[in-house]
Scaffold this motif. Structure first.
Motif, PDB file in Angstrom:
ATOM      1  N   GLU A   1      32.269  40.254  43.793  1.00 57.35           N
ATOM      2  CA  GLU A   1      33.560  40.500  44.431  1.00 57.35           C
ATOM      3  C   GLU A   1      33.937  41.979  44.462  1.00 57.35           C
ATOM      4  OE1 GLU A   1      35.510  38.327  45.996  1.00 57.35           O
ATOM      5  OE2 GLU A   1      34.032  36.750  45.661  1.00 57.35           O
ATOM      6  N   ALA A   2      33.286  42.779  43.640  1.00 51.45           N
ATOM      7  CA  ALA A   2      33.649  44.197  43.535  1.00 51.45           C
ATOM      8  C   ALA A   2      33.220  44.984  44.779  1.00 51.45           C
ATOM      9  CB  ALA A   2      33.019  44.803  42.292  1.00 51.45           C
ATOM     10  N   LYS A   3      34.064  45.908  45.170  1.00 48.67           N
ATOM     11  CA  LYS A   3      33.766  46.779  46.298  1.00 48.67           C
ATOM     12  C   LYS A   3      33.217  48.117  45.788  1.00 48.67           C
ATOM     13  CE  LYS A   3      37.675  44.781  48.834  1.00 48.67           C
ATOM     14  NZ  LYS A   3      39.005  45.080  49.448  1.00 48.67           N
ATOM     15  N   ASP A   4      32.383  48.735  46.613  1.00 53.85           N
ATOM     16  CA  ASP A   4      31.865  50.073  46.324  1.00 53.85           C
ATOM     17  C   ASP A   4      31.117  50.159  44.995  1.00 53.85           C
ATOM     18  OD1 ASP A   4      33.130  50.992  48.691  1.00 53.85           O
ATOM     19  OD2 ASP A   4      35.026  51.197  47.587  1.00 53.85           O
ATOM     20  N   GLY A   5      30.491  49.050  44.591  1.00 54.25           N
ATOM     21  CA  GLY A   5      29.713  49.068  43.357  1.00 54.25           C
ATOM     22  C   GLY A   5      30.555  49.334  42.123  1.00 54.25           C
ATOM     23  N   ALA A   6      31.797  48.827  42.144  1.00 49.13           N
ATOM     24  CA  ALA A   6      32.732  49.103  41.045  1.00 49.13           C
ATOM     25  C   ALA A   6      32.344  48.413  39.744  1.00 49.13           C
ATOM     26  CB  ALA A   6      34.146  48.689  41.445  1.00 49.13           C
ATOM     27  N   ILE A   7      31.566  47.347  39.844  1.00 51.72           N
ATOM     28  CA  ILE A   7      31.100  46.652  38.632  1.00 51.72           C
ATOM     29  C   ILE A   7      29.586  46.552  38.698  1.00 51.72           C
ATOM     30  CG2 ILE A   7      31.255  44.593  37.195  1.00 51.72           C
ATOM     31  CD1 ILE A   7      33.934  43.970  38.368  1.00 51.72           C
TER      32      ILE A   7
ATOM     33  N   PRO B   1      35.657  52.788  35.716  1.00 50.44           N
ATOM     34  CA  PRO B   1      37.096  53.081  35.691  1.00 50.44           C
ATOM     35  C   PRO B   1      37.578  53.925  36.869  1.00 50.44           C
ATOM     36  CG  PRO B   1      35.934  54.399  34.055  1.00 50.44           C
ATOM     37  CD  PRO B   1      34.937  53.443  34.614  1.00 50.44           C
ATOM     38  N   VAL B   2      36.654  54.500  37.620  1.00 48.22           N
ATOM     39  CA  VAL B   2      37.039  55.295  38.793  1.00 48.22           C
ATOM     40  C   VAL B   2      36.894  54.468  40.068  1.00 48.22           C
ATOM     41  CG1 VAL B   2      36.531  57.357  40.161  1.00 48.22           C
ATOM     42  CG2 VAL B   2      36.422  57.462  37.661  1.00 48.22           C
ATOM     43  N   LYS B   3      35.723  53.891  40.257  1.00 47.89           N
ATOM     44  CA  LYS B   3      35.456  53.131  41.485  1.00 47.89           C
ATOM     45  C   LYS B   3      36.320  51.869  41.601  1.00 47.89           C
ATOM     46  CE  LYS B   3      30.595  54.544  41.918  1.00 47.89           C
ATOM     47  NZ  LYS B   3      29.188  54.048  41.951  1.00 47.89           N
ATOM     48  N   SER B   4      36.769  51.321  40.476  1.00 53.43           N
ATOM     49  CA  SER B   4      37.515  50.056  40.506  1.00 53.43           C
ATOM     50  C   SER B   4      39.001  50.248  40.763  1.00 53.43           C
ATOM     51  CB  SER B   4      37.329  49.316  39.177  1.00 53.43           C
ATOM     52  OG  SER B   4      37.888  50.063  38.093  1.00 53.43           O
ATOM     53  N   LYS B   5      39.458  51.469  40.880  1.00 52.38           N
ATOM     54  CA  LYS B   5      40.892  51.729  41.054  1.00 52.38           C
ATOM     55  C   LYS B   5      41.437  50.967  42.262  1.00 52.38           C
ATOM     56  CE  LYS B   5      44.331  55.445  41.296  1.00 52.38           C
ATOM     57  NZ  LYS B   5      45.025  55.040  40.056  1.00 52.38           N
TER      58      LYS B   5
ATOM     59  N   GLN C   1      41.514  47.747  42.729  1.00 54.23           N
ATOM     60  CA  GLN C   1      40.870  46.456  43.007  1.00 54.23           C
ATOM     61  C   GLN C   1      41.422  45.348  42.088  1.00 54.23           C
ATOM     62  OE1 GLN C   1      36.682  46.306  44.005  1.00 54.23           O
ATOM     63  NE2 GLN C   1      36.532  48.551  44.023  1.00 54.23           N
ATOM     64  N   LYS C   2      42.671  45.053  42.300  1.00 51.87           N
ATOM     65  CA  LYS C   2      43.338  44.056  41.456  1.00 51.87           C
ATOM     66  C   LYS C   2      42.771  42.656  41.653  1.00 51.87           C
ATOM     67  CE  LYS C   2      47.951  42.731  39.870  1.00 51.87           C
ATOM     68  NZ  LYS C   2      49.431  42.929  40.046  1.00 51.87           N
ATOM     69  N   HIS C   3      42.148  42.410  42.797  1.00 46.93           N
ATOM     70  CA  HIS C   3      41.580  41.094  43.066  1.00 46.93           C
ATOM     71  C   HIS C   3      40.479  40.723  42.068  1.00 46.93           C
ATOM     72  CE1 HIS C   3      38.685  43.786  45.028  1.00 46.93           C
ATOM     73  NE2 HIS C   3      37.801  42.798  44.954  1.00 46.93           N
ATOM     74  N   LEU C   4      39.919  41.720  41.395  1.00 47.27           N
ATOM     75  CA  LEU C   4      38.843  41.435  40.444  1.00 47.27           C
ATOM     76  C   LEU C   4      39.342  40.667  39.229  1.00 47.27           C
ATOM     77  CD1 LEU C   4      36.869  44.799  40.598  1.00 47.27           C
ATOM     78  CD2 LEU C   4      36.273  42.596  41.628  1.00 47.27           C
TER      79      LEU C   4
ATOM     80  N   GLU D   1      48.243  48.137  34.589  1.00 53.40           N
ATOM     81  CA  GLU D   1      49.265  48.445  35.599  1.00 53.40           C
ATOM     82  C   GLU D   1      49.469  49.940  35.763  1.00 53.40           C
ATOM     83  OE1 GLU D   1      51.333  47.170  38.625  1.00 53.40           O
ATOM     84  OE2 GLU D   1      50.715  45.646  37.161  1.00 53.40           O
ATOM     85  N   GLU D   2      49.421  50.650  34.652  1.00 57.54           N
ATOM     86  CA  GLU D   2      49.665  52.091  34.712  1.00 57.54           C
ATOM     87  C   GLU D   2      48.555  52.831  35.450  1.00 57.54           C
ATOM     88  OE1 GLU D   2      50.322  55.930  31.709  1.00 57.54           O
ATOM     89  OE2 GLU D   2      50.139  53.893  30.882  1.00 57.54           O
ATOM     90  N   LEU D   3      47.310  52.490  35.142  1.00 58.73           N
ATOM     91  CA  LEU D   3      46.176  53.174  35.756  1.00 58.73           C
ATOM     92  C   LEU D   3      45.706  52.505  37.042  1.00 58.73           C
ATOM     93  CD1 LEU D   3      44.053  53.968  32.561  1.00 58.73           C
ATOM     94  CD2 LEU D   3      45.707  55.426  33.731  1.00 58.73           C
ATOM     95  N   GLU D   4      46.209  51.297  37.300  1.00 60.52           N
ATOM     96  CA  GLU D   4      45.847  50.517  38.485  1.00 60.52           C
ATOM     97  C   GLU D   4      44.344  50.229  38.545  1.00 60.52           C
ATOM     98  OE1 GLU D   4      47.454  52.768  41.775  1.00 60.52           O
ATOM     99  OE2 GLU D   4      49.355  51.683  41.640  1.00 60.52           O
ATOM    100  N   ILE D   5      43.807  49.768  37.403  1.00 54.24           N
ATOM    101  CA  ILE D   5      42.389  49.413  37.353  1.00 54.24           C
ATOM    102  C   ILE D   5      42.206  48.121  36.560  1.00 54.24           C
ATOM    103  CG2 ILE D   5      41.498  51.767  37.568  1.00 54.24           C
ATOM    104  CD1 ILE D   5      41.146  51.790  34.513  1.00 54.24           C
ATOM    105  N   PRO D   6      41.171  47.333  36.891  1.00 53.20           N
ATOM    106  CA  PRO D   6      40.822  46.164  36.084  1.00 53.20           C
ATOM    107  C   PRO D   6      39.990  46.614  34.883  1.00 53.20           C
ATOM    108  CG  PRO D   6      39.367  46.298  37.963  1.00 53.20           C
ATOM    109  CD  PRO D   6      40.327  47.451  38.088  1.00 53.20           C
ATOM    110  N   GLN D   7      40.171  45.943  33.759  1.00 49.98           N
ATOM    111  CA  GLN D   7      39.441  46.332  32.547  1.00 49.98           C
ATOM    112  C   GLN D   7      38.989  45.098  31.772  1.00 49.98           C
ATOM    113  OE1 GLN D   7      42.681  48.952  30.934  1.00 49.98           O
ATOM    114  NE2 GLN D   7      41.075  50.521  30.915  1.00 49.98           N
ATOM    115  N   THR D   8      37.973  45.298  30.949  1.00 53.76           N
ATOM    116  CA  THR D   8      37.489  44.223  30.090  1.00 53.76           C
ATOM    117  C   THR D   8      36.734  44.828  28.908  1.00 53.76           C
ATOM    118  OG1 THR D   8      36.386  42.055  30.125  1.00 53.76           O
ATOM    119  CG2 THR D   8      35.242  43.881  31.208  1.00 53.76           C
ATOM    120  N   TRP D   9      36.307  43.966  27.983  1.00 52.77           N
ATOM    121  CA  TRP D   9      35.565  44.429  26.807  1.00 52.77           C
ATOM    122  C   TRP D   9      34.170  44.873  27.228  1.00 52.77           C
ATOM    123  CZ3 TRP D   9      31.546  41.748  23.833  1.00 52.77           C
ATOM    124  CH2 TRP D   9      31.244  42.395  22.618  1.00 52.77           C
ATOM    125  N   ILE D  10      33.788  46.080  26.884  1.00 47.54           N
ATOM    126  CA  ILE D  10      32.531  46.667  27.373  1.00 47.54           C
ATOM    127  C   ILE D  10      31.381  46.526  26.380  1.00 47.54           C
ATOM    128  CG2 ILE D  10      33.760  48.305  28.845  1.00 47.54           C
ATOM    129  CD1 ILE D  10      33.075  50.475  26.718  1.00 47.54           C
TER     130      ILE D  10
END
Length: 281
Positions: free
Chosen positions: A80-86, A98-102, A104-107, A120-129
């Motif tokens: 589902e990620a665009k531009d190789g964000a994941i 953390p840059v390419k996924s900015k 992309q809330k649909h993720l 919400e502050e950075l407007e990026i999806p995040q998870t445990w890496i």
């Protein structure tokens, strides 16, 4: 090639939350370029401990199950990620850039396990890496497993063939395998969280003396088929575990020397602790 896997023993987790705190300590207010932006102090639970209470008084047990990104081999979020964000690394770890996924809330909704959090502050999806930044520096374990006092969480970097054999030998399971995502997080004793039990206590009143009945034969049946047989313990207790939730009609038959047979019909939705069962002559 060896890849990272995580093994979690549900039976050993005591809800101490050390893994949760270690994750927060590592990531809140800390930025790791190319790995992860800072984790919010509130609202995000990259590692979370789920709680499941089974049964009713006096026979109750509670299980705790740590959950996090499963680092799936067939990850829907990557598709589902665009531009190789994941991306998925060769060692099996999934990274949200953390840059390419900015933006992309649909993720967040792409993860069938609800393990992607929106910053919400950075407007990026995040998870445990998987603490990939530490492993790349030579750490042998991510912080979540290194701080686990009971050894409930263990990371292993082994080949897929070795992991498959280990899963078979130790009866490891993944969450919701029917989703076909091929998680790299495995669970031991998962029945403590996702299955049911039927339990109870057997006693008799003899000459106005109430006493537990030890070594009574207790049989669990379903549609006349014998599912399991056990004996009551010194307290007159019995427990049939690893039954599927909502699995319907069962029969309990209790036989003890010198007493009449007792039959109890049960409709199993969730775990059931039967009222004290009295046998009569």
């Amino acid at each position: 090639m060896d890849k990272w896997n995580l093994i979690i023993d549900v039976e050993n987790c005591t809800n101490c939350n050390m893994c949760v705190l270690a994750c927060q300590d590592e990531h809140v207010d800390n930025e790791f370029p190319n790995y992860a932006a800072p984790m919010p102090k509130h609202g995000a639970r990259w590692i979370e401990i789920m709680r499941k209470e089974r049964g009713q008084a006096p026979m109750i047990d509670v299980a705790y199950m740590p959950v996090m990104c499963n680092h799936c081999d067939n990850a829907p979020c990557i598709k589902e990620a665009k531009d190789g964000a994941i991306t998925k690394r060769e060692d099996g770890i999934v990274i949200i850039d953390p840059v390419k996924s900015k933006g992309q809330k649909h993720l967040v909704d792409s993860c069938p396990y609800d393990r992607i959090w929106w910053n919400e502050e950075l407007e990026i999806p995040q998870t445990w890496i998987f603490d990939a930044h530490l492993l790349d520096e030579g750490w042998k374990q991510p912080r979540a497993s290194s701080v686990c006092a009971t050894g409930s969480i263990v990371a292993k970097k082994i080949s897929d063939e070795e992991m498959e054999k280990l899963a078979q030998d130790e009866k490891l399971e993944v969450l919701e395998p029917k989703k076909g995502t091929k998680p790299r997080v495995y669970y031991k004793n998962l029945y403590r969280y996702n299955s049911c039990f039927i339990g109870g206590s057997v006693f008799a009143n003899q000459d106005n003396i109430i006493d537990c009945i030890q070594d009574a034969d207790v049989t669990l049946k379903r549609n006349t088929e014998v599912i399991a047989e056990i004996k009551t313990d010194i307290f007159g207790d019995f427990k049939f575990d690893k039954l599927a939730e909502g699995s319907g009609d069962y029969q309990i038959e209790i036989n003890a020397d010198g007493f009449k047979k007792k039959t109890i019909n049960i409709v199993l939705d969730e775990s059931v602790t039967l009222e004290d069962i009295q046998l009569s002559k």
